[in-house]
Design a protein around this motif. Structure first.
Motif, PDB file in Angstrom:
ATOM      1  N   PHE A 191      44.811  43.878  43.875  1.00 17.29           N
ATOM      2  CA  PHE A 191      45.358  42.727  43.157  1.00 17.29           C
ATOM      3  C   PHE A 191      44.230  41.939  42.500  1.00 17.29           C
ATOM      4  N   GLU A 192      43.058  41.923  43.125  1.00 12.78           N
ATOM      5  CA  GLU A 192      41.914  41.212  42.556  1.00 12.78           C
ATOM      6  C   GLU A 192      41.470  41.852  41.240  1.00 12.78           C
ATOM      7  N   GLN A 193      41.528  43.183  41.143  1.00 13.73           N
ATOM      8  CA  GLN A 193      41.175  43.850  39.893  1.00 13.73           C
ATOM      9  C   GLN A 193      42.160  43.505  38.786  1.00 13.73           C
ATOM     10  N   LEU A 194      43.436  43.371  39.137  1.00 16.71           N
ATOM     11  CA  LEU A 194      44.441  43.025  38.136  1.00 16.71           C
ATOM     12  C   LEU A 194      44.307  41.591  37.657  1.00 16.71           C
ATOM     13  N   SER A 195      43.867  40.695  38.533  1.00 15.21           N
ATOM     14  CA  SER A 195      43.799  39.281  38.182  1.00 15.21           C
ATOM     15  C   SER A 195      42.376  38.803  37.945  1.00 15.21           C
ATOM     16  N   ASP A 196      41.451  39.702  37.656  1.00 13.32           N
ATOM     17  CA  ASP A 196      40.066  39.337  37.410  1.00 13.32           C
ATOM     18  C   ASP A 196      39.955  38.483  36.152  1.00 13.32           C
ATOM     19  N   GLU A 197      39.093  37.450  36.191  1.00 10.36           N
ATOM     20  CA  GLU A 197      38.940  36.543  35.050  1.00 10.36           C
ATOM     21  C   GLU A 197      38.293  37.236  33.856  1.00 10.36           C
TER      22      GLU A 197
END
Length: 124
Positions: free
Chosen positions: A40-46
């Motif tokens: 999920f962090e890869q999808l929501s990376d800034e």
């Protein structure tokens, strides 16, 4: 022809509204990360989504929708086919069903013994 187009538009809008509902929309990011094999962090990376990750997520989503659609289209088509067969053989099937009900009733009353209905199988 125009009425059919309106029907398809209505169905598409109903699907979109159900997708955007508060109980479904929060589930989309975890599903996308699961389908794409990402976090999920890869999808929501800034910084944005890497091109390879984006391609993998989109491709996995497309194949998921195609597979899901194929299964339900096949289920609908087979149910329609079975319904047509039942309708074609309705009289014969009604007679056979009545005969089975009569035989089961006679077995229940003890007038007729059907051996395979008197067996019991258990798995230990």
């Amino acid at each position: 022809m125009l009425a059919e187009a309106h029907l398809y538009l209505g169905v598409a809008l109903a699907g979109l509204v159900s997708f955007l509902s508060p109980c479904v929309l929060p589930l989309v990011p975890p599903y996308l990360s699961y389908l794409g094999g990402t976090t999920f962090e890869q999808l929501s990376d800034e910084k944005g989504l890497e091109r390879a990750v984006w391609r993998r997520v989109v491709l996995a989503s497309v194949f998921f929708v195609l597979g899901f659609s194929t299964v339900f289209i096949a289920l609908g088509a087979s149910a329609s086919l079975i319904g047509q067969v039942i309708q074609t053989w309705r009289a014969e099937l009604s007679f056979a069903a009545g005969l089975v009900i009569i035989l089961f009733g006679l077995h229940f009353l003890g007038v007729l013994r059907i051996p395979f209905l008197l067996t019991e199988k258990r798995y230990q």
